[in-house]
Design a protein around this motif. Structure first.
Motif: not given
Length: 507
Positions: A192-195, A213-216, A483-484
């Motif tokens: 899981r990532s988001g910026v 943002s993303s999930r897998n 900002q991550w």
């Protein structure tokens, strides 16, 4: 013997004094913050606490706020902090002693007595993990603490010093309030990532923030809000510039305030910030302020003052200022955050620039660089420091020379600046790229082109051939903030962003 005893006593006093001075340091930039304690392995709130009262920031007379949180336990331990359904693994604690009245008035627009706090000074204990803020806990005394979450103050009383007994009970019972959080973390191969990307449109003189943002490696809807939405250890803040006009001139004013708590509170704070703008000096012409960089605690701006008297030259200055004190007239010195090595790097870089110029230009330049006259900019996928040499008598607003400062930006300014794939590799995939960012978990690549932002996935250090999404940007738009967030912080950031009613950016 007596002389030897006095000599040993004197040496002991000196050593203790040195150790004490090293243990704490005074921060000259933030008004009201008296002592900044060093980060270490202590657990200042160690124990089990129970939430027994909640008060809404908008209506402190109303105690009917989120009562589901009452009687919930909060655990502070060396290895974990647990608050209701949220968990912070491997926490780091940072303590600040602040002036009580100034802290509540500036951070929450409230008087301390309205919250029943009458101590002259209080300790603000910031909890973070992997450089990601969790919450700030306001310690009133050894047995009473307050935490501010989404516009509500929660009061906690200490009920036990024994965290081990509670953790054993938790492991046996697997209380429902923590199960969802744990299950989410244990999903196999979950990424899981988001910026939060802050953009400045120079042509429109507007700021906006994009949430990607993303999930897998599956992209979620891309969201957008006006102004800059900034994650800080004290929660989320909104930062931007308001322009105050009269018949003859205008004046740009910076604003920065916490936004957790809902749109009504935000609107009230915007109105308040506009009303409380200082009156413009009748002797001054236009004042322009552009935000060039925003971090967790500091922001870099360009300040331009155009005087009415045409015979007088305009004042042009780069400034780095603390977000907690945006009304300061002067920026911080580079030595305040990078020490003497930072100051030396600035002076040496400025002198190298001077020596590379013609004698005519050297005679027009200021004789020595000002260590306050610096900023933060992007170059080949990294944040760098840049200084400026002004001309003694500038002919126009562009009459200056800038130079890169040969030093790495300190952690006080930049908390994450890794590029997990090479810049040349990025350019081979997207030749028009002028800047790029990668997520801490090596899942996403955000590439900035001339007129678009491109979102790519990364797997085994290989960039996918096609972008997941292409987001249009204006000709004059540039990134001033990145900002991550990863893991469980994604949901927390999205929830806070939802208070601003973000707009979905479509393809």
């Amino acid at each position: 013997m007596k002389k030897r005893y006095l000599h040993l006593l004197f040496c002991t006093v000196i050593i203790i004094s040195i150790l004490f001075m090293q243990g704490c340091n005074v921060d000259p930039n933030l008004k009201g913050e008296k002592i900044v304690a060093p980060e270490n392995n202590i657990t200042p709130l160690k124990g089990v606490w129970s939430i027994n009262q909640c008060v809404e920031a908008e209506n402190i007379a109303d105690t009917s706020c989120n009562r589901q949180m009452l009687d919930k336990k909060v655990i502070f331990d060396k290895h974990i902090v647990m608050l209701a359904n949220e968990k912070c693994n491997n926490p780091k604690y940072k303590i600040k002693r602040v002036d009580t009245k100034e802290y509540f008035l500036y951070h929450y627009r409230l008087k301390a007595e309205q919250l029943g706090v009458d101590a002259e000074y209080i300790d603000v204990i910031s909890v973070s993990s992997d450089d990601k803020p969790f919450y700030d806990f306001i310690r009133i005394d050894q047995n009473k603490t307050i935490v501010y979450i989404n516009g509500i103050f929660y009061y906690m009383d200490k009920v036990s010093d024994d965290t081990e007994e509670f953790m054993r009970t938790f492991e046996n019972n697997k209380e429902k309030e923590y199960i969802d959080n744990d299950a989410l973390e244990k999903e196999p191969d979950l990424l899981r990532s988001g910026v939060l990307l802050g953009l400045y449109d120079e042509a429109k003189e507007q700021y906006r923030t994009i949430w990607i943002s993303s999930r897998n490696r599956i992209l979620k809807p891309v969201l957008e809000v006006s102004n800059l939405f900034v994650p800080r250890k004290t929660g989320f803040w909104r930062i931007g510039v308001e322009t105050k006009k009269n018949d003859e001139s205008f004046q740009d004013e910076l604003f920065a305030y916490p936004v957790d708590g809902g749109s009504k509170q935000i609107s009230n704070l915007i109105i308040e910030s506009q009303i409380n703008m200082p009156e413009q000096d009748s002797q001054t012409g236009n004042i322009k302020q552009h935000i060039r960089f925003v971090g967790n605690d500091y922001m870099a701006i360009e300040y331009i003052e155009e005087f009415k008297d045409e015979k007088d030259h305009s004042a042009m200055q780069l400034k780095v200022i603390p977000i907690d004190n945006i009304r300061t007239n002067k920026g911080i010195r580079i030595s305040d955050i990078a020490g003497e090595p930072g100051k030396k790097a600035l002076m040496n870089s400025a002198e190298s620039l001077r020596l590379s110029q013609s004698k005519e230009i050297i005679s027009r330049l200021e004789p020595m660089a000002d260590e306050r006259n610096f900023t933060v900019v992007r170059r080949n996928g990294h944040w760098i420091l840049r200084g400026r040499l002004n001309y003694k008598v500038p002919k126009d607003l562009n009459d200056y020379l800038e130079f890169n400062i040969n030093t790495i930006p300190p952690d006080k300014l930049i908390n994450y600046d890794e590029l997990h794939v090479g810049w040349n590799y990025i350019k081979s995939v997207l030749p028009e790229a002028v800047d790029a960012y990668t997520s801490p978990n090596k899942e996403l690549l955000i590439a900035i082109g001339q007129n678009n932002i491109y979102v790519y996935t990364i797997k085994d250090n290989i960039i996918d051939n096609k972008p997941l999404k292409k987001i249009p940007i204006g000709d004059g738009e540039s990134v001033v903030m990145a900002q991550w967030a990863t893991g469980q912080y994604i949901n927390k950031w999205e929830q806070s962003l939802s208070y601003l009613s973000p707009r979905v950016i479509k393809n």
